[in-house]
Design an enzyme around this catalytic site. Structure first.
Site, PDB file in Angstrom:
ATOM      1  N   ASP A 237      16.417   7.051  35.721  1.00 24.47           N
ATOM      2  CA  ASP A 237      16.524   8.358  35.066  1.00 24.47           C
ATOM      3  C   ASP A 237      17.346   9.327  35.928  1.00 24.47           C
ATOM      4  O   ASP A 237      17.766  10.379  35.439  1.00 24.47           O
ATOM      5  CB  ASP A 237      15.121   8.958  34.846  1.00 24.47           C
ATOM      6  CG  ASP A 237      14.621   8.762  33.422  1.00 24.47           C
ATOM      7  OD1 ASP A 237      15.460   8.543  32.522  1.00 24.47           O
ATOM      8  OD2 ASP A 237      13.397   8.820  33.217  1.00 24.47           O
TER       9      ASP A 237
ATOM     10  N   LYS B 282      13.673   2.428  23.647  1.00 23.12           N
ATOM     11  CA  LYS B 282      14.326   2.065  24.919  1.00 23.12           C
ATOM     12  C   LYS B 282      14.178   0.571  25.169  1.00 23.12           C
ATOM     13  O   LYS B 282      15.125  -0.106  25.570  1.00 23.12           O
ATOM     14  CB  LYS B 282      13.724   2.876  26.081  1.00 23.12           C
ATOM     15  CG  LYS B 282      14.171   4.330  26.078  1.00 23.12           C
ATOM     16  CD  LYS B 282      13.393   5.182  27.085  1.00 23.12           C
ATOM     17  CE  LYS B 282      13.794   6.654  26.922  1.00 23.12           C
ATOM     18  NZ  LYS B 282      12.989   7.562  27.744  1.00 23.12           N
TER      19      LYS B 282
ATOM     20  N   GLN C 243       7.920   7.527  31.456  1.00 23.97           N
ATOM     21  CA  GLN C 243       8.167   8.399  30.299  1.00 23.97           C
ATOM     22  C   GLN C 243       7.426   9.731  30.483  1.00 23.97           C
ATOM     23  O   GLN C 243       6.231   9.747  30.765  1.00 23.97           O
ATOM     24  CB  GLN C 243       7.693   7.685  29.020  1.00 23.97           C
ATOM     25  CG  GLN C 243       7.962   8.451  27.742  1.00 23.97           C
ATOM     26  CD  GLN C 243       9.453   8.627  27.448  1.00 23.97           C
ATOM     27  OE1 GLN C 243      10.243   7.706  27.589  1.00 23.97           O
ATOM     28  NE2 GLN C 243       9.828   9.833  27.043  1.00 23.97           N
TER      29      GLN C 243
END
Ligand code: NAD
Length: 313
Positions: free
Chosen positions: A128, A61, A105
């Site tokens: 997200d 990422k 994460q």
């Protein structure tokens, strides 16, 4: 896929190629935003603990963000980090005007409640798209103004692939397998918003095969290797295989060989479908690209700039 006829190759939705060109477009938008508005989109990625897969995801990422011209800052915390310490870090990032996106994460170590952590992120920075405010905005259909939802990356990527392949989805019968908060449920909302008639199926659904057979669009996000067989698929259907399953694929050279397969029996399905995403190389690359797009969207909204329009429909 090596000896596949050209007619079958045309059925494959190449998510890797689509994501590459999407990332080039994101990079070009970032470059314009920087030069014209002086805005430098930035993403904070928090990783707690030692999960090896999470380390790889976070590294990828970060690299993808940097390649697109997005500032990416990693925050790596010990396995023993307390929930309180993590929430404090999120407070700092929420308050920092130079940070536009925050990603934690998952999975998190057992002492930390992921729902509490996600709900602590400023919804405007929740790239997200997991915060209840973004979930609620998606359900109520607020996706296109300044108070719009940030849409979870994997379902957003699936919609982009579907819209690119099919154009207008209005009136199509869609079936989503899986009801998770990160894929199945947002997929249901997005397909409904695109005027599909949607059925969501899950582990307790009866007559799964019959339901799948109705689908013009079949999205599978289950995590069961090759659950969906060719005779579950309507002729000409578009199949989006979100599943990523690590299985043993022994060869004569390497009986221990492991590989990835999706939720759909790809080799059987390819003869029946109108189009299908492969695993790997389908939905996966779109997830990271959409994270970058969400970061740019979040940065623009926080700076009162109209974000780029990423989707064609
Ligand atoms: P999850 O475990 O949270 O949810 C799985 C869902 O599948 C559940 O709703 C469950 O009810 C349903 N299910 C389980 N067995 C079933 C069965 N036999 N029939 C019908 N439904 C069944 O998983 P998730 O996080 O939504 O992920 C699903 C899959 O997608 C996993 O393989 C995951 O690795 C993959 N995934 C891929 C990406 C990507 O970027 N490509 C992103 C997220 C998830």
């Amino acid at each position: 896929m090596k000896n596949m006829e050209a007619s079958l190759v045309g059925k494959i939705i190449d998510g890797k190629a689509f994501a590459e060109s999407f990332r080039e477009r994101i990079a070009s938008e970032v470059s314009n935003i920087k030069s014209e508005k002086g805005l430098k989109p930035s993403l904070a990625v928090i990783l707690v603990g030692n999960d090896p897969a999470s380390h790889i995801y976070v590294r990828n990422k970060g690299l993808a963000a940097k390649e697109a011209g997005i500032i990416a800052v990693d925050h790596r915390l010990d396995e023993e980090t307390s929930q309180e310490d993590l929430l404090q870090l999120i407070d700092c990032l929420n308050d920092d005007p130079l940070v536009h996106g925050i990603l934690v994460q998952l999975p998190l170590p057992d002492q930390i409640n992921p729902a509490a952590v996600i709900d602590h992120i400023d919804p405007a920075k929740d790239v997200d798209g997991f915060h209840v405010v973004n979930t609620g905005r998606l359900v109520t259909g607020e996706i296109s103004d300044s108070k719009a939802a940030l849409i979870p990356c994997t379902p957003l990527g699936c919609m982009m692939l579907l819209e690119d392949r099919l154009g207008d989805l209005s009136g199509l019968e869609a079936v989503v397998l899986g009801r998770s908060n990160i894929v199945g449920k947002p997929m249901l909302q997005l397909l409904t918003m695109a005027n599909c008639t949607v059925t969501i199926a899950h582990s307790r659904t009866k007559s799964l095969k019959e339901i799948c057979c109705r689908a013009d669009i079949l999205v599978s996000a289950v995590g069961q290797p090759e659950l969906v067989k060719a005779d579950w698929i309507k002729a000409g259907a578009t199949v989006i295989d979100v599943g990523i399953n690590r299985v043993s694929i022994p060869t004569s050279d390497n009986p221990e060989k492991m590989g990835l397969v999706g939720d759909v029996d790809f080799n059987g399905a390819i003869d029946v479908v109108g189009a299908i995403t492969p695993v790997p190389g389908g939905v996966g690359p779109m997830t990271i690209a959409c994270l970058l797009a969400n970061t740019v969207t979040a940065a623009c909204r926080q700076s009162k700039i109209t974000p780029p329009k990423w989707r064609s429909n």
